[in-house]
Design an enzyme around this catalytic site. Structure first.
Site, mmCIF file in Angstrom:
data_model
loop_
_atom_site.group_PDB
_atom_site.id
_atom_site.type_symbol
_atom_site.label_atom_id
_atom_site.label_comp_id
_atom_site.label_asym_id
_atom_site.label_seq_id
_atom_site.Cartn_x
_atom_site.Cartn_y
_atom_site.Cartn_z
ATOM 1 N N SER A 118 -11.890 -77.856 77.376
ATOM 2 C CA SER A 118 -13.292 -77.637 77.836
ATOM 3 C C SER A 118 -13.661 -78.060 76.671
ATOM 4 O O SER A 118 -14.411 -78.903 76.068
ATOM 5 C CB SER A 118 -14.178 -77.046 78.531
ATOM 6 O OG SER A 118 -13.382 -76.425 79.588
ATOM 7 N N HIS A 139 -9.216 -84.395 79.833
ATOM 8 C CA HIS A 139 -10.058 -83.925 80.261
ATOM 9 C C HIS A 139 -11.281 -84.586 81.807
ATOM 10 O O HIS A 139 -11.591 -85.130 81.925
ATOM 11 C CB HIS A 139 -11.863 -83.716 79.665
ATOM 12 C CG HIS A 139 -12.972 -82.630 80.147
ATOM 13 N ND1 HIS A 139 -14.311 -82.302 79.530
ATOM 14 C CD2 HIS A 139 -12.711 -82.061 80.646
ATOM 15 C CE1 HIS A 139 -14.621 -81.804 79.783
ATOM 16 N NE2 HIS A 139 -13.645 -81.110 80.474
ATOM 17 N N GLU A 151 -12.023 -87.594 80.641
ATOM 18 C CA GLU A 151 -12.344 -88.140 79.604
ATOM 19 C C GLU A 151 -10.888 -88.259 78.544
ATOM 20 O O GLU A 151 -10.616 -87.219 78.412
ATOM 21 C CB GLU A 151 -13.341 -86.855 79.057
ATOM 22 C CG GLU A 151 -14.199 -87.185 78.239
ATOM 23 C CD GLU A 151 -15.147 -86.270 77.708
ATOM 24 O OE1 GLU A 151 -16.634 -86.230 76.707
ATOM 25 O OE2 GLU A 151 -15.460 -84.402 78.010
ATOM 26 N N ASN A 189 -19.635 -81.918 77.886
ATOM 27 C CA ASN A 189 -19.712 -80.716 77.215
ATOM 28 C C ASN A 189 -21.088 -81.359 76.236
ATOM 29 O O ASN A 189 -22.328 -79.807 76.169
ATOM 30 C CB ASN A 189 -19.072 -80.267 77.046
ATOM 31 C CG ASN A 189 -18.618 -79.258 78.113
ATOM 32 O OD1 ASN A 189 -19.077 -79.829 79.039
ATOM 33 N ND2 ASN A 189 -16.982 -79.155 78.390
HETATM 34 P P1 NAI Z 1 -8.219 -70.903 85.783
HETATM 35 O O1 NAI Z 1 -8.032 -69.292 85.317
HETATM 36 O O2 NAI Z 1 -8.964 -70.813 86.838
HETATM 37 O O3 NAI Z 1 -6.304 -70.868 85.134
HETATM 38 C C1 NAI Z 1 -5.533 -71.287 84.061
HETATM 39 C C2 NAI Z 1 -4.431 -70.957 84.436
HETATM 40 O O4 NAI Z 1 -3.551 -70.318 83.519
HETATM 41 C C3 NAI Z 1 -4.038 -68.847 85.126
HETATM 42 O O5 NAI Z 1 -3.394 -69.039 86.167
HETATM 43 C C4 NAI Z 1 -3.400 -68.465 84.785
HETATM 44 O O6 NAI Z 1 -2.197 -67.510 85.234
HETATM 45 C C5 NAI Z 1 -2.334 -69.716 83.783
HETATM 46 N N1 NAI Z 1 -1.587 -69.306 82.652
HETATM 47 C C6 NAI Z 1 -2.622 -68.435 81.346
HETATM 48 N N2 NAI Z 1 -1.903 -68.170 80.512
HETATM 49 C C7 NAI Z 1 -0.026 -69.302 80.705
HETATM 50 C C8 NAI Z 1 1.245 -69.257 79.859
HETATM 51 N N3 NAI Z 1 1.369 -69.116 78.393
HETATM 52 N N4 NAI Z 1 1.849 -70.897 80.515
HETATM 53 C C9 NAI Z 1 1.491 -70.905 81.778
HETATM 54 N N5 NAI Z 1 0.182 -70.894 82.767
HETATM 55 C C10 NAI Z 1 -0.557 -70.139 81.863
HETATM 56 O O7 NAI Z 1 -8.872 -71.499 84.233
HETATM 57 P P2 NAI Z 1 -9.169 -73.078 84.748
HETATM 58 O O8 NAI Z 1 -10.568 -72.992 85.492
HETATM 59 O O9 NAI Z 1 -8.268 -74.272 85.887
HETATM 60 O O10 NAI Z 1 -8.908 -73.946 83.332
HETATM 61 C C11 NAI Z 1 -7.740 -74.544 82.725
HETATM 62 C C12 NAI Z 1 -8.210 -75.002 81.430
HETATM 63 O O11 NAI Z 1 -8.854 -76.918 82.616
HETATM 64 C C13 NAI Z 1 -8.985 -74.474 80.221
HETATM 65 O O12 NAI Z 1 -8.346 -74.962 79.110
HETATM 66 C C14 NAI Z 1 -9.979 -74.694 81.155
HETATM 67 O O13 NAI Z 1 -11.057 -75.534 79.662
HETATM 68 C C15 NAI Z 1 -10.445 -76.417 81.346
HETATM 69 N N6 NAI Z 1 -11.315 -77.020 82.416
HETATM 70 C C16 NAI Z 1 -11.750 -76.548 82.877
HETATM 71 C C17 NAI Z 1 -12.878 -77.095 83.905
HETATM 72 C C18 NAI Z 1 -13.567 -76.175 84.950
HETATM 73 O O14 NAI Z 1 -14.638 -76.717 85.937
HETATM 74 N N7 NAI Z 1 -12.986 -74.605 86.063
HETATM 75 C C19 NAI Z 1 -13.468 -78.597 83.582
HETATM 76 C C20 NAI Z 1 -13.005 -79.282 82.879
HETATM 77 C C21 NAI Z 1 -11.803 -78.081 82.042
#
Ligand code: NAI
Length: 295
Positions: A118, A139, A151, A189
């Site tokens: 993000s 994105h 995006e 953002n």
């Molecule tokens: P989340 O916390 O729900 O999921 C992240 C996952 O990554 C977890 O299951 C974790 O175990 C895993 N993980 C951590 N280290 C790892 C590794 N070394 N190898 C493989 N998996 C690993 O996070 P979320 O919300 O899904 O966000 C993920 C990405 O998407 C971030 O970069 C965030 O900025 C971006 N994002 C999030 C949005 C949202 O609304 N939640 C919207 C748009 C982008």
């Protein structure tokens, strides 16, 4: 493009795996935690079921989509046959740089490496690899199966050919891609977070209350959700982190986070995920808290 590997099976990763599998791609979902992979598969199955109930997906297509997804806890194995890797792991610069170096060392030479970050610079992530021309931002918006926008962010070195491939692929998913350049906050953002911050300042300065501010933006500007409720849904810690990226990236005080937002995050009031932000969340219902956070 046939085989997609998604790194990270959390909120975004499971949605990204879902849309690729539903569009006919073979998907490998990678996470460090087996529990996260189990949960991701259960979430994808539940969300596909919802589409079946709505009549937008057949039972057979649901089963076929689920059969296209495999899981893996070893990243090196998970990326070895990928044409495209989409990284959606936890938002942390050090972690993403390490993950991209690992992907680069193990994915086929021709593979495109995308990140769903993000707020982290695509150019910085690309510099952790030996193929910066093949690194790009993809994105997705939350919830991924529902939201139409992607995006598509070009890093400093991203090639025209890679950008064109990802724009086309996004359309194959039934999404609408928008091409943007790599500057702090990209477009979404950069515009959304200052609006949320201004809503928090409006509350902090006592101009109006939580519900009133949200009502003005919903009924006055036809936003489906008010900015304070949206901030609660995004996570107040996430909003604060993105504002700091904007503030630092542009060196402009107009992006300074409102002190109320900083205080709420320090107090552990992170929004819906912690049960309390501008509103209080209890399972199955949503109860308003107007003054409790502003002493
Ligand atoms: P989340 O916390 O729900 O999921 C992240 C996952 O990554 C977890 O299951 C974790 O175990 C895993 N993980 C951590 N280290 C790892 C590794 N070394 N190898 C493989 N998996 C690993 O996070 P979320 O919300 O899904 O966000 C993920 C990405 O998407 C971030 O970069 C965030 O900025 C971006 N994002 C999030 C949005 C949202 O609304 N939640 C919207 C748009 C982008």
């Amino acid at each position: 493009m046939q085989h997609i590997t998604v790194i990270g099976g959390g909120t975004m990763g499971n949605g990204i795996a879902h849309v690729f599998a539903q569009s006919g791609f073979q998907v490998t979902l990678v996470d460090i935690a087996q529990s996260a992979l189990d949960k991701a598969l259960a979430t994808i199955a539940k969300n596909l079921d919802r589409q079946v109930v709505k009549g937008t997906l057949s039972e057979a297509d649901k089963t076929a989509a689920l059969e296209r997804i495999s899981t893996q806890t070893d990243l090196a194995v998970g990326v070895k046959n990928a044409n495209l890797v989409v990284e959606a792991a936890t938002e942390n610069v050090g972690l993403k740089l390490k993950i991209f170096a690992d992907i680069d060392a193990n994915a086929p030479v021709g593979a495109i490496l995308a990140t769903n970050t993000s707020s982290i610079s695509i150019t910085k992530i690309a510099a952790a690899t030996q193929r910066p021309g093949q690194v790009i931002g993809m994105h997705f918006m939350n919830p991924v199966p529902v939201m139409k926008l992607i995006e598509v962010i070009r890093g400093y070195a991203t090639t025209d050919a890679v950008t064109a491939t990802i724009m086309d692929l996004s359309r194959q998913l039934g999404k609408v891609p928008v091409e943007v350049n790599d500057y702090p906050g990209f477009v979404a953002n950069r515009i959304l977070m200052p609006m949320i911050n201004e809503a928090i300042y409006t509350l902090y300065e006592g101009v109006s209350g939580v519900e009133e501010i949200d009502t003005v933006m919903k009924l006055g500007m036809a936003h489906p959700m008010g900015p304070l409720q949206l901030a609660d849904f995004i996570g107040l810690d996430v909003c604060l982190a993105i504002l700091r990226v904007l503030q630092e990236g542009f060196g402009n005080p107009k992006y300074a986070p409102c002190p109320l937002l900083v205080n709420m995050v320090m107090a552990g009031k992170l929004g819906a995920k912690s049960g309390e932000g501008f509103y209080t969340y209890t399972p199955g219902s949503k109860e308003l808290v107007v003054s409790a956070n502003f002493k």
